[in-house]
Scaffold this active site. Structure first.
Site, PDB file in Angstrom:
ATOM      1  N   TYR A  87       0.857  -1.216   0.103  1.00 14.57           N
ATOM      2  CA  TYR A  87       0.040  -0.029  -0.033  1.00 14.57           C
ATOM      3  C   TYR A  87       0.681   1.195  -0.095  1.00 14.57           C
ATOM      4  CZ  TYR A  87      -4.147   2.690   0.187  1.00 14.57           C
ATOM      5  OH  TYR A  87      -5.247   3.530   0.096  1.00 14.57           O
ATOM      6  N   ARG A 140      -8.942  10.494  -8.293  1.00 14.22           N
ATOM      7  CA  ARG A 140      -8.093  11.238  -7.541  1.00 14.22           C
ATOM      8  C   ARG A 140      -7.403  10.029  -6.662  1.00 14.22           C
ATOM      9  NH1 ARG A 140      -8.355  12.912  -1.878  1.00 14.22           N
ATOM     10  NH2 ARG A 140      -7.258  10.770  -2.338  1.00 14.22           N
ATOM     11  N   LYS A 158      -6.274  -1.740  -0.315  1.00 17.53           N
ATOM     12  CA  LYS A 158      -7.186  -1.417   0.587  1.00 17.53           C
ATOM     13  C   LYS A 158      -7.833  -2.786   1.335  1.00 17.53           C
ATOM     14  CE  LYS A 158      -7.586   3.029   1.128  1.00 17.53           C
ATOM     15  NZ  LYS A 158      -7.503   3.678   2.434  1.00 17.53           N
ATOM     16  N   GLU A 230     -13.677   5.148  -2.604  1.00 16.96           N
ATOM     17  CA  GLU A 230     -11.973   5.313  -2.604  1.00 16.96           C
ATOM     18  C   GLU A 230     -11.507   6.289  -3.431  1.00 16.96           C
ATOM     19  OE1 GLU A 230      -8.853   5.439  -0.297  1.00 16.96           O
ATOM     20  OE2 GLU A 230     -10.483   4.395   0.197  1.00 16.96           O
ATOM     21  N   ASP A 231     -10.740   7.230  -3.164  1.00 15.73           N
ATOM     22  CA  ASP A 231     -10.324   8.231  -4.473  1.00 15.73           C
ATOM     23  C   ASP A 231     -11.169   8.566  -5.464  1.00 15.73           C
ATOM     24  OD1 ASP A 231      -8.056   7.944  -2.817  1.00 15.73           O
ATOM     25  OD2 ASP A 231      -7.003   6.692  -4.277  1.00 15.73           O
ATOM     26  N   ASP A 253     -13.718   6.531   2.955  1.00 16.33           N
ATOM     27  CA  ASP A 253     -12.523   6.365   3.421  1.00 16.33           C
ATOM     28  C   ASP A 253     -11.455   7.844   3.175  1.00 16.33           C
ATOM     29  OD1 ASP A 253     -10.734   5.053   5.191  1.00 16.33           O
ATOM     30  OD2 ASP A 253      -9.322   5.244   3.663  1.00 16.33           O
ATOM     31  N   ASP A 254     -11.779   8.465   2.172  1.00 12.52           N
ATOM     32  CA  ASP A 254     -10.733   9.665   2.283  1.00 12.52           C
ATOM     33  C   ASP A 254     -11.383  10.656   3.073  1.00 12.52           C
ATOM     34  OD1 ASP A 254      -9.107   8.803  -0.132  1.00 12.52           O
ATOM     35  OD2 ASP A 254     -10.927   8.603  -0.907  1.00 12.52           O
ATOM     36  N   ASN A 395      -0.129  11.894   1.317  1.00  8.92           N
ATOM     37  CA  ASN A 395       0.501  10.769   0.651  1.00  8.92           C
ATOM     38  C   ASN A 395       0.858  10.981  -0.985  1.00  8.92           C
ATOM     39  OD1 ASN A 395       0.864   8.908   2.592  1.00  8.92           O
ATOM     40  ND2 ASN A 395      -1.339   8.763   2.854  1.00  8.92           N
TER      41      ASN A 395
END
Length: 566
Positions: A87, A140, A158, A230-231, A253-254, A395
């Site tokens: 990850y 993203r 993930k 996610e993203d 999650d973001d 990150n």
């Protein structure tokens, strides 16, 4: 031969002589019989021979393809070493190069061209008992931007952590990439790009596509199947979360996972600074999903400490690409999510000037703009606070606002520091600091385990406050002394278990679970849901031998049957 090609059943050289004879694979393997532990040692030796992290990632993904339980045994037993390889930060490079390293399917690609037939596509996934889905549209990816279909590395990574860190059964996990195109012109021109070569679909067509996807997931896998967004770009992330949070078992999650782990670090940090949370002032560098999600959760936490959420928001400031978020700035750019934090103040475009004006207790980086917490800013924070809180959460590592060495060095060892990517320990003037990694992996796997164990209907915002408090409460006095604001990563399985238990207790007490009657022991309920990296049903070789030759996807179906009967 098929018997040793299925990653879910393959034991490598751990097959006994009797198993090899019954499965018809005697002679196909060397005569040596090895334990799983011996194979684990060999994996580590091979890893240590490989120089580049991206090559280590590829090696580990190939291990997952051939021996699933060994992969998870290695990952769960060596979290600090292996997690950065599967990850953050290595997964970022893996996504960029995904077209070159893609080997065989680990999830599903559903494209905009499948619109109207998404249920049929989902039906091609051979596992019926999916409980957790991690889905991205690739717009993203980390701080890297629009990677389109090559963002698949993120949900794969993930969900690997769901299993390794919290014990969610990998057969119950499904990574999905929704390919609606990409606006990354380099990929559109790249003959090796693996996704649709078209510009991104937006507007009503995009929304209808997402709606069909959510509906079909619930139809295919049940209404309590957890869907982790996610993203997604923040223009979609916030509104999709608001649209589906009460009609599906879902979270982002973001927004929420990041918020929870950041808040947990802050709850621990205030124990070290001796400044109460409700008295702190926060300055966010960044005003996207992570920053606003964290700001919202901080406001909720502060409101539970005795002040109103409105008063709490007055202590939270945002700084975005146009400068300090204030009501009268000429450039505008204050959207619905930022509006609650816009202040009646003069426009400020330079971050160091904003530090002078706001006088924050904590500065939190979430803009994916590397090295913005300069020596000047860190020294200013140190003058304002005896122990400044400096969280560089962006990150991958190249996007971190400052390094651990810079934070400790420029603050004369007084900073309470956390980062999104891992940093090595720092020796400074006779002290050794162990920087905390504010990684969402402390939160989302535990949320997934709780969802699976308790058959949750929804994921309320309070979940992330409970998770943050539970995580913070598990930091030991010894870890605090080392400068850590999070528990050591090598304790993460026990930490995830405790968080999941706390979440399930809240869910059962507040009618969020479909379980009835209420279990006598929540701890036992959660333990029963945990995947064992060593256990393969003792009768599996008999059942498989009776079935004869089957293809790989049929084997996945068999594995579910075996695990249900175990």
């Amino acid at each position: 031969m098929e018997n040793i090609l299925n990653s879910k059943l393959n034991k490598g050289l751990a097959y006994s002589t009797e198993e090899r004879q019954r499965l018809g694979i005697h002679g196909l393997l060397p005569p040596c019989v090895q334990t799983q532990e011996a194979q684990e040692h060999l994996v580590l030796e091979n890893l240590h021979r490989i120089k580049e992290d991206i090559d280590k990632y590829t090696y580990l993904m190939h291990l997952l393809d051939r021996n699933e339980r060994l992969f998870y045994k290695v990952l769960s037993s060596h979290v600090e070493e292996i997690m950065p390889l599967v990850y953050t930060p290595t997964v970022g490079e893996a996504c960029i190069k995904y077209g070159f390293i893609f080997n065989q399917p680990k999830g599903m690609f559903i494209t905009i061209k499948d619109k109207g037939h998404i249920y049929d596509v989902l039906s091609n996934w051979p596992c019926q008992n999916v409980k957790v889905i991690c889905v991205t549209d690739g717009e993203r990816i980390l701080g890297l931007g629009d990677l389109g279909a090559q963002g698949m590395g993120i949900p794969v990574g993930k969900l690997a952590l769901y299993t390794a860190l919290a014990g969610v059964n990998p057969s119950q996990c499904l990574p999905i990439t929704l390919d609606v195109g990409t606006n990354n012109q380099a990929y559109l021109n790249d003959p090796n790009y693996i996704g649709l070569k078209q510009k991104r679909v937006t507007g009503k067509e995009y929304d209808d596509f997402i709606e069909e996807f959510i509906t079909c997931v619930k139809k295919r896998f049940g209404s309590t199947c957890l869907i982790q967004f996610e993203d997604f770009h923040n223009t979609n992330a916030f509104r999709l979360l608001e649209k589906y949070r009460d009609t599906a078992c879902t979270f982002n999650d973001d927004i929420q996972g990041t918020a929870s782990v950041a808040l947990s670090g802050l709850l621990t940090a205030v124990k070290m600074t001796k400044v109460e949370l409700k008295d702190c002032v926060f300055l966010f560098y960044g005003a996207g999903e992570a920053a606003i999600g964290t700001a919202n959760l901080i406001a909720l936490a502060m409101s539970e400490k005795g002040i109103s959420e409105e008063q709490a928001r007055e202590k939270i400031w945002l700084f975005d690409s146009k400068g300090l978020v204030v009501k009268n700035r000429p450039e505008g750019g204050i959207n619905h999510e930022k509006a609650p934090y816009a202040k009646d103040a003069k426009p400020i475009k330079v971050l160091s000037d904003a530090v002078d004006f706001v006088k924050p207790t904590a500065i939190i980086g979430a803009a994916a703009q590397g090295r913005q917490f300069t020596e000047e800013i860190i020294k200013k924070m140190s003058k304002l606070n005896k122990r400044p809180i400096i969280f560089a959460l962006s990150n991958p590592t190249s996007k971190a606002e400052c390094t651990a060495e810079e934070a400790y060095g420029h603050s004369e060892g007084q900073a309470v520091f956390a980062s999104g990517s891992p940093f090595k320990k720092v020796d400074f003037k006779g002290r050794t600091f162990h920087p905390g990694q504010g990684n969402n992996c402390y939160i989302f796997p535990a949320v997934g385990l709780a969802a699976v164990a308790a058959d949750l209907k929804h994921i309320p915002e309070k979940f992330f406050l409970i998770a943050a408090e539970s995580l913070s409460n598990q930091v030991t006095s010894e870890e605090l002394e080392e400068g850590r604001v999070y528990p050591k990563l090598n304790r993460i399985q026990e930490v995830s278990f405790k968080i999941a238990v706390d979440l399930v207790k809240y869910a059962l007490d507040n009618g969020l679970s479909n379980l009835y009657p209420k279990p006598k022991s929540v701890e036992s309920l959660v333990k029963e849901a945990i995947y064992d990296t060593k256990q393969i049903n003792k009768n599996s070789h008999v059942i498989i031998a009776q079935l004869g030759s089957v293809n790989k996807f049929q084997f996945m179906q068999i594995q579910i049957t075996l695990e249900r009967s175990a």
